[in-house]
Design a protein around this motif. Sequence first.
Motif, PDB file in Angstrom:
ATOM      1  N   ASN A   1       0.868  -1.173   0.000  1.00 13.67           N
ATOM      2  CA  ASN A   1       0.000   0.000   0.000  1.00 13.67           C
ATOM      3  C   ASN A   1       0.908   1.226   0.000  1.00 13.67           C
ATOM      4  O   ASN A   1       1.831   1.311   0.811  1.00 13.67           O
ATOM      5  CB  ASN A   1      -0.909   0.017   1.232  1.00 13.67           C
ATOM      6  CG  ASN A   1      -1.909  -1.104   1.203  1.00 13.67           C
ATOM      7  OD1 ASN A   1      -2.828  -1.102   0.401  1.00 13.67           O
ATOM      8  ND2 ASN A   1      -1.726  -2.097   2.065  1.00 13.67           N
ATOM      9  N   ALA A   2       0.666   2.139  -0.918  1.00 14.97           N
ATOM     10  CA  ALA A   2       1.481   3.356  -1.013  1.00 14.97           C
ATOM     11  C   ALA A   2       0.568   4.563  -0.838  1.00 14.97           C
ATOM     12  O   ALA A   2      -0.369   4.768  -1.606  1.00 14.97           O
ATOM     13  CB  ALA A   2       2.190   3.419  -2.356  1.00 14.97           C
ATOM     14  N   THR A   3       0.862   5.353   0.189  1.00 14.77           N
ATOM     15  CA  THR A   3       0.038   6.509   0.540  1.00 14.77           C
ATOM     16  C   THR A   3       0.849   7.788   0.404  1.00 14.77           C
ATOM     17  O   THR A   3       2.003   7.849   0.833  1.00 14.77           O
ATOM     18  CB  THR A   3      -0.462   6.374   1.996  1.00 14.77           C
ATOM     19  OG1 THR A   3      -1.141   5.131   2.128  1.00 14.77           O
ATOM     20  CG2 THR A   3      -1.396   7.502   2.368  1.00 14.77           C
ATOM     21  N   THR A   4       0.230   8.791  -0.172  1.00 12.50           N
ATOM     22  CA  THR A   4       0.882  10.086  -0.332  1.00 12.50           C
ATOM     23  C   THR A   4       0.967  10.798   1.011  1.00 12.50           C
ATOM     24  O   THR A   4       0.005  10.837   1.762  1.00 12.50           O
ATOM     25  CB  THR A   4       0.079  10.963  -1.318  1.00 12.50           C
ATOM     26  OG1 THR A   4      -0.062  10.248  -2.546  1.00 12.50           O
ATOM     27  CG2 THR A   4       0.752  12.287  -1.563  1.00 12.50           C
ATOM     28  N   ARG A   5       2.126  11.330   1.307  1.00 17.24           N
ATOM     29  CA  ARG A   5       2.338  12.119   2.527  1.00 17.24           C
ATOM     30  C   ARG A   5       2.353  13.586   2.108  1.00 17.24           C
ATOM     31  O   ARG A   5       3.058  13.970   1.188  1.00 17.24           O
ATOM     32  CB  ARG A   5       3.676  11.719   3.144  1.00 17.24           C
ATOM     33  CG  ARG A   5       4.068  12.512   4.327  1.00 17.24           C
ATOM     34  CD  ARG A   5       3.844  11.733   5.565  1.00 17.24           C
ATOM     35  NE  ARG A   5       4.429  12.484   6.665  1.00 17.24           N
ATOM     36  CZ  ARG A   5       3.910  12.523   7.846  1.00 17.24           C
ATOM     37  NH1 ARG A   5       2.841  11.824   8.093  1.00 17.24           N
ATOM     38  NH2 ARG A   5       4.450  13.214   8.787  1.00 17.24           N
ATOM     39  N   ARG A   6       1.541  14.398   2.812  1.00 12.06           N
ATOM     40  CA  ARG A   6       1.443  15.825   2.460  1.00 12.06           C
ATOM     41  C   ARG A   6       1.829  16.696   3.656  1.00 12.06           C
ATOM     42  O   ARG A   6       1.625  16.317   4.794  1.00 12.06           O
ATOM     43  CB  ARG A   6       0.018  16.153   2.019  1.00 12.06           C
ATOM     44  CG  ARG A   6      -0.381  15.415   0.753  1.00 12.06           C
ATOM     45  CD  ARG A   6      -1.786  15.784   0.305  1.00 12.06           C
ATOM     46  NE  ARG A   6      -2.188  15.025  -0.861  1.00 12.06           N
ATOM     47  CZ  ARG A   6      -1.906  15.355  -2.114  1.00 12.06           C
ATOM     48  NH1 ARG A   6      -1.241  16.458  -2.360  1.00 12.06           N
ATOM     49  NH2 ARG A   6      -2.305  14.598  -3.112  1.00 12.06           N
ATOM     50  N   ASP A   7       2.354  17.882   3.351  1.00 14.14           N
ATOM     51  CA  ASP A   7       2.699  18.828   4.413  1.00 14.14           C
ATOM     52  C   ASP A   7       1.452  19.629   4.809  1.00 14.14           C
ATOM     53  O   ASP A   7       0.359  19.393   4.293  1.00 14.14           O
ATOM     54  CB  ASP A   7       3.866  19.739   3.989  1.00 14.14           C
ATOM     55  CG  ASP A   7       3.528  20.663   2.829  1.00 14.14           C
ATOM     56  OD1 ASP A   7       2.328  20.863   2.515  1.00 14.14           O
ATOM     57  OD2 ASP A   7       4.481  21.204   2.225  1.00 14.14           O
ATOM     58  N   ALA A   8       1.628  20.580   5.708  1.00 12.03           N
ATOM     59  CA  ALA A   8       0.509  21.377   6.226  1.00 12.03           C
ATOM     60  C   ALA A   8      -0.192  22.183   5.139  1.00 12.03           C
ATOM     61  O   ALA A   8      -1.362  22.523   5.269  1.00 12.03           O
ATOM     62  CB  ALA A   8       1.004  22.308   7.334  1.00 12.03           C
ATOM     63  N   ASN A   9       0.501  22.454   4.050  1.00 11.63           N
ATOM     64  CA  ASN A   9      -0.082  23.221   2.946  1.00 11.63           C
ATOM     65  C   ASN A   9      -0.709  22.337   1.867  1.00 11.63           C
ATOM     66  O   ASN A   9      -1.193  22.840   0.859  1.00 11.63           O
ATOM     67  CB  ASN A   9       0.981  24.113   2.308  1.00 11.63           C
ATOM     68  CG  ASN A   9       1.499  25.149   3.275  1.00 11.63           C
ATOM     69  OD1 ASN A   9       0.725  25.767   4.006  1.00 11.63           O
ATOM     70  ND2 ASN A   9       2.808  25.329   3.303  1.00 11.63           N
ATOM     71  N   GLY A  10      -0.654  21.026   2.076  1.00  7.68           N
ATOM     72  CA  GLY A  10      -1.241  20.095   1.116  1.00  7.68           C
ATOM     73  C   GLY A  10      -0.312  19.662   0.000  1.00  7.68           C
ATOM     74  O   GLY A  10      -0.724  18.930  -0.900  1.00  7.68           O
ATOM     75  N   TYR A  11       0.941  20.092   0.068  1.00  2.00           N
ATOM     76  CA  TYR A  11       1.907  19.697  -0.955  1.00  2.00           C
ATOM     77  C   TYR A  11       2.475  18.316  -0.629  1.00  2.00           C
ATOM     78  O   TYR A  11       2.708  17.985   0.537  1.00  2.00           O
ATOM     79  CB  TYR A  11       3.044  20.716  -1.060  1.00  2.00           C
ATOM     80  CG  TYR A  11       2.589  22.062  -1.543  1.00  2.00           C
ATOM     81  CD1 TYR A  11       2.229  22.254  -2.878  1.00  2.00           C
ATOM     82  CD2 TYR A  11       2.499  23.145  -0.662  1.00  2.00           C
ATOM     83  CE1 TYR A  11       1.796  23.495  -3.319  1.00  2.00           C
ATOM     84  CE2 TYR A  11       2.063  24.380  -1.105  1.00  2.00           C
ATOM     85  CZ  TYR A  11       1.717  24.546  -2.429  1.00  2.00           C
ATOM     86  OH  TYR A  11       1.283  25.769  -2.869  1.00  2.00           O
ATOM     87  N   VAL A  12       2.724  17.535  -1.663  1.00  2.00           N
ATOM     88  CA  VAL A  12       3.292  16.204  -1.472  1.00  2.00           C
ATOM     89  C   VAL A  12       4.704  16.339  -0.911  1.00  2.00           C
ATOM     90  O   VAL A  12       5.545  17.050  -1.469  1.00  2.00           O
ATOM     91  CB  VAL A  12       3.314  15.418  -2.802  1.00  2.00           C
ATOM     92  CG1 VAL A  12       4.027  14.090  -2.629  1.00  2.00           C
ATOM     93  CG2 VAL A  12       1.898  15.211  -3.329  1.00  2.00           C
ATOM     94  N   SER A  13       4.945  15.659   0.207  1.00  2.00           N
ATOM     95  CA  SER A  13       6.273  15.708   0.823  1.00  2.00           C
ATOM     96  C   SER A  13       6.951  14.339   0.851  1.00  2.00           C
ATOM     97  O   SER A  13       8.103  14.222   1.247  1.00  2.00           O
ATOM     98  CB  SER A  13       6.171  16.262   2.252  1.00  2.00           C
ATOM     99  OG  SER A  13       5.353  15.424   3.048  1.00  2.00           O
ATOM    100  N   GLY A  14       6.232  13.315   0.417  1.00  2.00           N
ATOM    101  CA  GLY A  14       6.821  11.983   0.392  1.00  2.00           C
ATOM    102  C   GLY A  14       5.757  10.907   0.253  1.00  2.00           C
ATOM    103  O   GLY A  14       4.601  11.192  -0.054  1.00  2.00           O
ATOM    104  N   VAL A  15       6.190   9.693   0.474  1.00  2.00           N
ATOM    105  CA  VAL A  15       5.314   8.530   0.352  1.00  2.00           C
ATOM    106  C   VAL A  15       5.514   7.631   1.562  1.00  2.00           C
ATOM    107  O   VAL A  15       6.637   7.445   2.028  1.00  2.00           O
ATOM    108  CB  VAL A  15       5.659   7.726  -0.926  1.00  2.00           C
ATOM    109  CG1 VAL A  15       4.897   6.415  -0.979  1.00  2.00           C
ATOM    110  CG2 VAL A  15       5.370   8.548  -2.159  1.00  2.00           C
TER     111      VAL A  15
END
Length: 80
Positions: free
Chosen positions: A44-58
Motif C-alpha cells: 500500500n502506497a500513501t501520499t504524505r502531504r505537508d501542512a499546505n497540502g503539498y506532497v512531501s513523500g510517500v
Amino acid sequence: EFISAEFRDSVKAVLDNALNGMETANFEFPLYTKEGERVEVLLNATTRRDANGYVSGVVGVGQDITERKVAEKQSETIAN
C-alpha cells in the motif's frame, strides 16, 4: 535484486503515482530476500502531504502475505 525485473516497473509506478498524489492499495508482488527466498508482499502506497497540502513523500507499507497465498492455493486444489 529484491524485486524481480518482471515487477520492477510496476512497483516503481506504484511509488511514482503516490508521489503524484495517486495512492495505491493492495498491490501484490513477489519480493526476494538476501537468501533468495520468495516472499509474497501486499503493498500500500500513501501520499504524505505537508501542512499546505503539498506532497512531501510517500508512506509505503508492505505486508508479508506468503502464508495466505499458500493457503489460497491449497483451498483451490482441494476444491477442484
